[in-house]
Design a protein around this motif. Structure first.
Motif, short mmCIF file in Angstrom:
data_model
loop_
_atom_site.label_atom_id
_atom_site.label_comp_id
_atom_site.label_asym_id
_atom_site.label_seq_id
_atom_site.Cartn_x
_atom_site.Cartn_y
_atom_site.Cartn_z
N MET A 169 46.27 43.92 44.74
CA MET A 169 45.62 42.75 45.35
C MET A 169 45.48 41.61 44.34
N LEU A 170 44.81 41.92 43.22
CA LEU A 170 44.65 40.91 42.16
C LEU A 170 45.47 41.30 40.95
N GLN A 171 46.29 40.36 40.48
CA GLN A 171 47.04 40.61 39.26
C GLN A 171 46.75 39.51 38.25
N LEU A 172 46.32 39.95 37.07
CA LEU A 172 46.14 39.00 35.98
C LEU A 172 47.20 39.34 34.96
N LEU A 173 48.01 38.33 34.57
CA LEU A 173 49.09 38.59 33.63
C LEU A 173 48.83 37.86 32.33
N ASN A 174 48.47 38.62 31.31
CA ASN A 174 48.39 38.11 29.94
C ASN A 174 47.67 36.77 29.81
N SER A 207 49.05 34.12 34.11
CA SER A 207 48.91 33.69 35.50
C SER A 207 47.99 34.58 36.30
N VAL A 208 47.45 34.00 37.35
CA VAL A 208 46.53 34.67 38.26
C VAL A 208 47.22 34.79 39.62
N ILE A 209 47.39 36.02 40.09
CA ILE A 209 48.07 36.22 41.37
C ILE A 209 47.16 37.02 42.29
N LEU A 210 46.89 36.47 43.46
CA LEU A 210 46.02 37.17 44.41
C LEU A 210 46.79 37.40 45.70
N ASP A 211 46.94 38.65 46.07
CA ASP A 211 47.62 39.01 47.30
C ASP A 211 49.01 38.36 47.37
N GLY A 212 49.72 38.37 46.23
CA GLY A 212 51.08 37.84 46.19
C GLY A 212 51.18 36.34 46.03
N GLU A 213 50.03 35.64 46.06
CA GLU A 213 50.07 34.18 45.93
C GLU A 213 49.66 33.78 44.53
N ASP A 214 50.48 32.94 43.91
CA ASP A 214 50.18 32.50 42.55
C ASP A 214 49.11 31.40 42.60
N THR A 227 39.50 32.16 49.59
CA THR A 227 39.72 33.61 49.62
C THR A 227 38.96 34.35 48.52
N ILE A 228 38.21 33.61 47.69
CA ILE A 228 37.46 34.28 46.63
C ILE A 228 35.98 33.95 46.74
N GLY A 229 35.14 34.96 46.77
CA GLY A 229 33.69 34.76 46.76
C GLY A 229 33.16 34.98 45.36
N HIS A 230 32.17 34.21 44.94
CA HIS A 230 31.68 34.31 43.56
C HIS A 230 30.15 34.21 43.56
N LEU A 231 29.49 35.24 43.05
CA LEU A 231 28.03 35.21 42.93
C LEU A 231 27.63 35.21 41.47
N PHE A 232 26.61 34.40 41.14
CA PHE A 232 26.17 34.30 39.76
C PHE A 232 24.82 34.99 39.57
N LYS A 237 39.25 37.79 50.08
CA LYS A 237 40.18 38.81 49.57
C LYS A 237 39.60 39.45 48.33
N LEU A 238 38.78 38.66 47.62
CA LEU A 238 38.23 39.15 46.35
C LEU A 238 36.80 38.65 46.22
N LEU A 239 35.91 39.55 45.80
CA LEU A 239 34.52 39.16 45.59
C LEU A 239 34.17 39.38 44.12
N LEU A 240 33.67 38.34 43.46
CA LEU A 240 33.30 38.44 42.04
C LEU A 240 31.79 38.40 41.93
N LEU A 241 31.21 39.45 41.34
CA LEU A 241 29.75 39.52 41.22
C LEU A 241 29.40 39.47 39.73
N ASP A 242 28.81 38.37 39.30
CA ASP A 242 28.52 38.20 37.88
C ASP A 242 27.04 38.50 37.63
N GLU A 243 26.72 39.78 37.44
CA GLU A 243 25.33 40.21 37.23
C GLU A 243 24.41 39.63 38.29
N HIS A 244 24.81 39.73 39.54
CA HIS A 244 24.11 38.97 40.57
C HIS A 244 22.73 39.52 40.90
N THR A 245 22.37 40.68 40.33
CA THR A 245 21.01 41.18 40.59
C THR A 245 20.13 41.12 39.35
N ALA A 246 20.70 40.60 38.24
CA ALA A 246 19.99 40.69 36.95
C ALA A 246 18.72 39.84 36.90
#
Lengths: 319, 270
Positions: B1-6, B62-69, B81-86, B170-179
């Motif tokens: 789903m998520l590919q991070l390349l170098n 590069s950042v590739i999500l679900d085949g899309e660069d 397509t990306i959710g982000h909680l701080f 497609k992707l949910l990023l949780l950055d210590e969202h309960t801290a």
């Protein structure tokens, strides 16, 4: 004396001007209160509206003059927005730059004359007089101005309730959250400033036809005056998320009319017209600082009371 | 789903403040993966999230999500397509707007409403929002006309979570969202997170300083140090791991002990 101050004539004129200038306050309601941007191009944009409307009305199209003024206002707002969203100019600087540039543009529109006259041409108000005065008598001008404000207010309230309007409101509240909702804040700022520019220029266009003239200096200090109206309205009718949108927008109109009334009264007391800018500046300064002053006074009161209580207590113990 | 390349990112290059925040991060996250990320302060966890959401463009990789660069796509386009909680519960909501209005904005991410700029919040929308809010079990469904600024931090974070997942990302990023929440509220928000992520089968990355959480939540644990992923464990090996094993791994990989009080404290709790 008092009777002459509160004569019908004075009230009527204050309401007419209040309604016309309320459109600028409404513009600032969008740029300043909603988007949280101090748009200093307002002065220039207002005269741009005057100048464009005058030129178009001189050719015998007083109705066409208003949309023409609004289009000019949209362009002005767009340039201000473009500078700050795409070219990294600070929002205050963007306004100042556009305002400075507009001075020349306005002179050019006026054919490099410092004022234009509409005395020989038809205006919206002369046309309205023919049409409405049999029914409304001398109130025709107020009816026209009020109709414009009512429509503008209704459109603004409706617009701010749409998804685009919500995005604009959120941009001033939390731009990061707007970005997270897949909306580009640069886009919402641009739309907001274009709408606000069109309202400012519409106000200018109406005033030019009302006064039958346009002057390169009429817009000076317009930001301050509109801000004063906005703040008077918010102080009287509530602000922030607690008051409903209709109430807040209505407050803007009330504020603008009250401001004009204050000016009319001041003029009755033989305050020279040239002093009005200083009066405006003082009103704005006092209005904006009022909450802080009130807080400080309350704080001082509590401190004194606490001090007195302590003194009384130690006094008793000493006895 | 998520590919991070170098992925490489250096902040303030060529100055005394030069900081290599990301130093060749590569990651392949399968659809439905729920990975936790641990690492001491400055390891690059949040920077990694920012690289994914588009806060900056990486120097390399590069950042590739679900085949899309996505590498050069602006932030607001990626957020579709990306959710982000701080960690800060105030960052995800507009305080002077009502709960209903905030949800309506979050719902803009649904493609159907993309072009409906002049549409208003309909009764159907309100009904849908009410149902979603009821699932939070915080009584927010009866406060939809109130400005979000009146809510508590926990309520705001729960609302942000709802907003981020209202349109399934497609992707949910949780950055210590309960801290930043009190323990009971943190527990509640975490439970909500688990149930929403499981129900909608969202691929998820979560930064935590709680070692116990890092091993028990999700199906994969990543460890970061000096801008690199130094340890990556899943499956049976992960199931057999204890908090002490994880701390030992850290010592081996980073060549130093974890210096973070919070991590040591959370170890004691775990």
């Amino acid at each position: 004396m008092l009777a002459s101050i509160f004569s019908l004539n004075v009230i009527q004129t204050a309401l007419e001007l209040g309604c016309i200038y309320a459109l600028v306050a409404l513009a600032l309601f969008i740029s300043y209160s909603t988007l949280n941007i101090a748009d200093l191009s307002t002065d220039g944009c207002f005269i741009l509206g005057c100048a464009v409307a005058c030129r178009v009305a001189q050719t015998g199209h007083p109705l066409l003059a208003l949309p023409a003024a609004m289009v000019a206002g949209v362009l002005s707002g767009f340039i201000t927005a473009f500078l700050q969203t795409r070219l990294g100019v600070e929002s205050i600087m963007a306004g100042i730059i556009v305002n400075t540039g507009l001075y020349t543009v306005n002179l050019a529109v006026m054919g490099f004359a410092s004022n234009l006259s509409l005395l020989k041409a038809d205006t919206l108000f002369t046309l309205g007089k023919q049409l409405l005065s049999p029914v409304l008598g001398s109130w025709y001008a107020l009816a026209i101005a009020a109709a414009f404000v009512a429509v503008a207010c209704a459109l603004v309230v409706l617009f701010l309730g749409t998804r685009l309007g919500l995005s604009i409101r959120a941009t001033g509240d939390n731009a990061e959250m707007v970005r997270a909702s897949s909306i580009n804040p640069a886009f919402t700022i641009t739309v907001g400033l274009c709408v606000s520019g069109s309202l400012t220029a519409l106000s200018g266009g109406l005033l030019a036809q009302y006064q039958k003239s346009a002057d390169i200096n009429t817009g000076t200090g317009m930001v301050t005056i509109a801000l004063a109206s906005l703040i008077i309205g918010e102080t009287l009718l509530g602000r922030g998320g607690r008051a409903g949108m209709v109430r807040r927008v209505f407050g803007v109109v009330v504020g603008s009319c009250l401001y004009r009334f204050v000016v009319a009264v001041a003029l009755r007391f033989n305050v020279p017209a040239a002093a009005m800018k200083l009066v405006s500046a003082i009103i704005v300064a006092v209005a904006i600082s009022a909450p802080t002053i009130r807080q400080r006074v309350a704080f001082e009161k509590r401190r004194r009371a606490a001090k007195a209580a302590r003194a009384a207590k130690t006094g008793k113990e000493a006895v | 789903m998520l590919q991070l390349l170098n992925i490489h990112k250096t902040f303030n290059p060529g100055t005394v403040n030069e900081k290599k925040a990301l130093n060749g991060v590569s990651l392949d996250l399968a659809a439905g993966d729920f990975a936790t990320i641990v690492g001491s302060n400055g390891a690059g966890k949040s920077t990694l999230f920012t690289a994914i959401t588009g806060g900056f463009i990486p120097d390399e990789g590069s950042v590739i999500l679900d085949g899309e660069d996505l590498t050069f796509l602006p932030e607001y386009r990626r957020s579709k397509t990306i959710g982000h909680l701080f960690q800060d519960p105030l960052r995800g909501t507009a305080p002077h707007m009502t709960i209903e209005e905030n949800l309506a904005l979050a719902y803009l991410r649904a493609g159907t409403h993309q072009n409906a700029f002049f549409s208003r919040i309909s009764r159907a929308d309100k009904e849908r929002f009410r149902e979603h809010l009821a699932l939070l079990d915080m009584g927010l469904e009866d406060r939809m006309k109130q400005p979000v600024g009146l809510l508590s931090g926990g309520q705001r974070q729960a609302l942000t979570l709802l907003m981020a997942t209202l349109v399934t990302p497609k992707l949910l990023l949780l950055d210590e969202h309960t801290a930043a929440l009190d323990p009971a509220t943190a527990e509640k928000v975490l439970e909500l997170t688990k149930s929403i992520v499981a129900e909608k089968k969202i691929t998820c990355l979560m930064v935590t300083h709680n070692m116990h959480q890092a091993l028990t939540l999700g199906n994969r644990t990543l460890m970061m140090d000096s801008g690199r992923i130094v340890f990556d464990v899943k499956g049976d090996e992960r199931r057999g791991m204890t908090v002490d094993d994880l701390l030992e791994k850290f010592r081996q990989n980073a060549g130093q002990a974890l210096d973070n009080d919070r991590i040591l404290l959370s170890k004691a709790e775990g």
